[in-house]
Design a protein around this motif. Structure first.
Motif, PDB file in Angstrom:
ATOM      1  N   VAL A  89       0.834  -1.199   0.000  1.00 30.29           N
ATOM      2  CA  VAL A  89       0.000   0.000   0.000  1.00 30.29           C
ATOM      3  C   VAL A  89       0.869   1.250   0.000  1.00 30.29           C
ATOM      4  O   VAL A  89       1.858   1.325   0.740  1.00 30.29           O
ATOM      5  N   ASP A  90       0.496   2.233  -0.813  1.00 34.07           N
ATOM      6  CA  ASP A  90       1.142   3.543  -0.776  1.00 34.07           C
ATOM      7  C   ASP A  90       0.585   4.295   0.427  1.00 34.07           C
ATOM      8  O   ASP A  90      -0.573   4.721   0.417  1.00 34.07           O
ATOM      9  N   THR A  91       1.396   4.438   1.461  1.00 28.73           N
ATOM     10  CA  THR A  91       0.926   5.077   2.695  1.00 28.73           C
ATOM     11  C   THR A  91       1.239   6.574   2.714  1.00 28.73           C
ATOM     12  O   THR A  91       1.306   7.198   3.769  1.00 28.73           O
ATOM     13  N   LEU A  92       1.446   7.136   1.528  1.00 25.83           N
ATOM     14  CA  LEU A  92       1.680   8.578   1.371  1.00 25.83           C
ATOM     15  C   LEU A  92       2.920   8.977   2.150  1.00 25.83           C
ATOM     16  O   LEU A  92       3.961   8.359   2.018  1.00 25.83           O
ATOM     17  N   GLN A  93       2.830  10.010   2.967  1.00 24.97           N
ATOM     18  CA  GLN A  93       4.000  10.455   3.728  1.00 24.97           C
ATOM     19  C   GLN A  93       4.256   9.596   4.971  1.00 24.97           C
ATOM     20  O   GLN A  93       5.290   9.764   5.635  1.00 24.97           O
TER      21      GLN A  93
END
Length: 286
Positions: A89-93
């Motif tokens: 998952v791309d957990t952003l920052q």
């Protein structure tokens, strides 16, 4: 906020969160778990039908909650552990979550000195967080990156391996109420060199006066974590899902999507969930 030594070692999660947190058109992705007493604490993320991040959370199962049930005849140690989010998952920052159980709380006295959990959702690399020294902050946080109503602690203490804490001055516990759950921001200046303080300041720490180094860095800090805190008593009484809107800065250190609420939710089969949700777009510095 500050806790004691790490007592739990990480193991990969194996289906402990499951459908209990799943919302319609949202998928649950499990991250790392740690054993706490006879139970398990697990990091997770959810994504929506567009495969965008919709929440980041932690599941604490019933056995873990029972393990930290505070009994004056059976003192408990603090528990602290870092949990990785799911790789898929791309957990952003957001980089990882720090889970903490504080059996006697922590300062400020008579405010947060009750048994509670802290959940630090970090926006800084884990090794950088682990390198944060004990100190006193002498940097600023740009006005637009400073959430309205949140105040620095009087001493501006930088907690080692954690950072500085900005407290919600509008919360009930600071306005003749009591602490049940709240939201905290963390700040730090990553340019600080722990070997080169700009001075020292005397502080009362642990019942004694100590000389603590002062760190100015390049003079500009940033928000580097968000932190829901929940008392053990409130978790024990939680019988329905609740979401709490949070005050956010006008901008963050970089443009992107950031949470605007946190959610507390009893698991219909086992334990409780806490998550940061309501991700919205924010600008970075102009």
């Amino acid at each position: 906020m500050k806790t004691g030594a790490v007592l739990a070692s990480g193991v990969l999660a194996t289906g402990t969160v499951g459908a209990s947190v799943k919302q319609e058109d949202h998928e649950v992705h499990e991250g790392e778990s740690v054993d706490v007493g006879d139970g398990t604490v697990t990091a997770y993320a959810t994504t929506n039908s567009a495969e965008e991040l919709s929440s980041l959370g932690v599941h604490v199962d019933d056995d873990a909650l029972a393990s930290v049930d505070v009994d004056e005849s059976k003192p408990h140690d603090s528990v602290a552990a870092h949990l990785s989010f799911p790789d898929a998952v791309d957990t952003l920052q957001f980089t990882f979550v720090g889970f903490h159980f504080n059996p006697v709380g922590h300062p400020p006295p008579d405010i947060y000195t009750v048994p509670h959990f802290d959940f630090h959702f970090y926006m800084m690399a884990e090794d950088a967080v682990e390198g944060i020294p004990l100190g006193v902050a002498a940097y600023d946080v740009p006005d637009k990156q400073h959430p309205s109503g949140f105040v620095f602690e009087d001493s501006r203490l930088i907690e080692p391996e954690m950072g500085e804490h900005l407290l919600d001055g509008t919360a009930p516990e600071f306005n003749d109420g009591e602490f049940t759950h709240t939201y905290v921001y963390g700040a730090y200046d990553s340019s600080i060199d722990p070997e080169n303080p700009s001075g020292v300041e005397e502080l009362e720490l642990g019942g004694e006066t100590r000389e603590v180094p002062v760190f100015e860095g390049d003079g500009e800090g940033r928000i580097h974590f968000v932190e829901p805190m929940v008392t053990t008593e409130f978790f024990a009484s939680l019988d329905e899902e609740m979401s709490v809107d949070v005050t956010t800065p006008e901008t963050f250190f970089t443009e992107g999507r950031y949470p605007t609420e946190y959610v507390l939710k009893p698991d219909r089969s086992d334990g409780v969930h806490i998550s940061i949700d309501g991700f919205e777009e924010f600008p970075g510095p102009s």
